[in-house]
Design an enzyme around this catalytic site. Structure first.
Site, PDB file in Angstrom:
ATOM      1  N   GLU A 141     -11.694  10.194 -42.175  1.00 29.01           N
ATOM      2  CA  GLU A 141     -11.756   8.828 -41.626  1.00 29.01           C
ATOM      3  C   GLU A 141     -12.558   8.804 -40.329  1.00 29.01           C
ATOM      4  O   GLU A 141     -13.225   7.813 -40.033  1.00 29.01           O
ATOM      5  CB  GLU A 141     -10.330   8.272 -41.430  1.00 29.01           C
ATOM      6  N   GLY A 189      -5.104   8.496 -49.405  1.00 31.29           N
ATOM      7  CA  GLY A 189      -4.567   7.138 -49.357  1.00 31.29           C
ATOM      8  C   GLY A 189      -4.789   6.345 -50.632  1.00 31.29           C
ATOM      9  O   GLY A 189      -4.566   5.144 -50.678  1.00 31.29           O
TER      10      GLY A 189
HETATM   11  P1  PGA Z   1      -2.569  10.489 -47.559  1.00 31.07           P
HETATM   12  O1  PGA Z   1      -3.438  10.932 -46.269  1.00 31.07           O
HETATM   13  O2  PGA Z   1      -1.474  11.501 -47.704  1.00 31.07           O
HETATM   14  O3  PGA Z   1      -2.064   9.113 -47.211  1.00 31.07           O
HETATM   15  O4  PGA Z   1      -3.500  10.493 -48.719  1.00 31.07           O
HETATM   16  C1  PGA Z   1      -3.709  12.277 -45.998  1.00 31.07           C
HETATM   17  C2  PGA Z   1      -4.615  12.381 -44.791  1.00 31.07           C
HETATM   18  O5  PGA Z   1      -5.546  11.582 -44.683  1.00 31.07           O
HETATM   19  O6  PGA Z   1      -4.423  13.240 -43.909  1.00 31.07           O
END
Ligand code: PGA
Length: 252
Positions: free
Chosen positions: A96, A172
């Site tokens: 991200e 996510g």
């Molecule tokens: P998630 O995120 O478990 O919600 O997929 C993992 C992360 O981005 O560290």
């Protein structure tokens, strides 16, 4: 034998009351943990974490760190500031950050170096996009990302990092890499580490991240090169996070 490590990545979630309840529930449910446990929280809540978690089995850390040591960098938070709050960990190069903030391999390297210099354990994230996976580029991408870091740090520092393999398409989204898919990439990351320092390669914890949940944690964590998880969504519910910790502790 590598100890397993489960790290919650809270991302930009939480608030005083929510955090207090979550930290309390995790702390009180953690009796049997036979693995490392940490939470990486938004920076404004590090003081709250320090107060709530000091003396417990849970470590804490941040989700990003500045590439600079100090000075006129408005809005940035330095590695030494994180140490002031007794952080052990900091996530660097999360996808991200790479995609929404344009973080390059080079910037991730600098952040890793700052973290190491301050005595923090950087959790260095690598991972391919769906497009890169479909083009058969997974290994090329993740080894480029990890080699950038390995080339810049001393041999003695290799064992001080934690790697996290986070396929971007699984974060996510509810989509998870199958245990076999993840194991393949983890094994290849370990081989890349071994080229730099074979002794360290067997010690470095390589976490899997990307929709790890109570119902898939056990089979992912059973893979020989998956040494834990970097948990997003499921880290915001104490029961889910604790179930993953239990799976990492060898519990059923
Ligand atoms: P998630 O995120 O478990 O919600 O997929 C993992 C992360 O981005 O560290």
């Amino acid at each position: 034998m590598r100890q397993k490590l489960v790290v919650g990545n809270w991302k930009m979630n939480g608030g005083f009351a929510f955090n207090a309840a979550l930290l309390n529930d995790i702390k009180s449910g953690l009796n049997q943990a036979n693995c490392g446990v940490a939470v990486c929280v938004p920076a404004p809540y590090l003081a709250q974490c320090q107060l709530a978690l000091s003396g417990s089995k849970i470590a804490w850390g941040a989700q990003d760190v500045s590439a600079h040591e100090s000075g006129a960098y408005t809005g940035e938070i330095s590695a030494t500031m994180l140490r002031d709050f007794s952080c052990d960990y900091v996530i660097v190069g999360h996808s991200e950050r790479r995609s929404y903030h344009g973080e390059t391999d080079n910037l991730v390297v600098q952040k890793t170096q700052r973290a190491l210099a301050a005595g923090l354990t950087p959790i260095v994230c690598v991972g391919e996009t769906l497009q890169e996976r479909e083009a058969g580029q997974t290994d090329v991408v993740v080894s480029r990302q990890v080699n950038a870091v390995l080339e810049a740090i001393d041999v003695a520092e290799v064992e001080r990092i934690v790697l996290a393999y986070e396929p971007v398409w699984a974060i996510g989204t509810g989509k998870t890499a199958t245990p076999q898919m993840a194991q393949e990439v983890h094994a290849s990351l370990r081989a890349t580490l071994a080229k730099k320092e074979s002794g360290a390669a067997v010690k470095v914890q390589i976490l899997y991240g990307g929709s790890m949940k109570p119902d898939n944690a056990q089979e992912l964590l059973a893979m020989p090169d998956i040494d834990g998880g970097l948990i997003g969504g499921a880290a915001l519910k104490a029961a889910d996070f604790l179930a993953i910790v239990q799976a990492a502790s060898g519990g059923r």
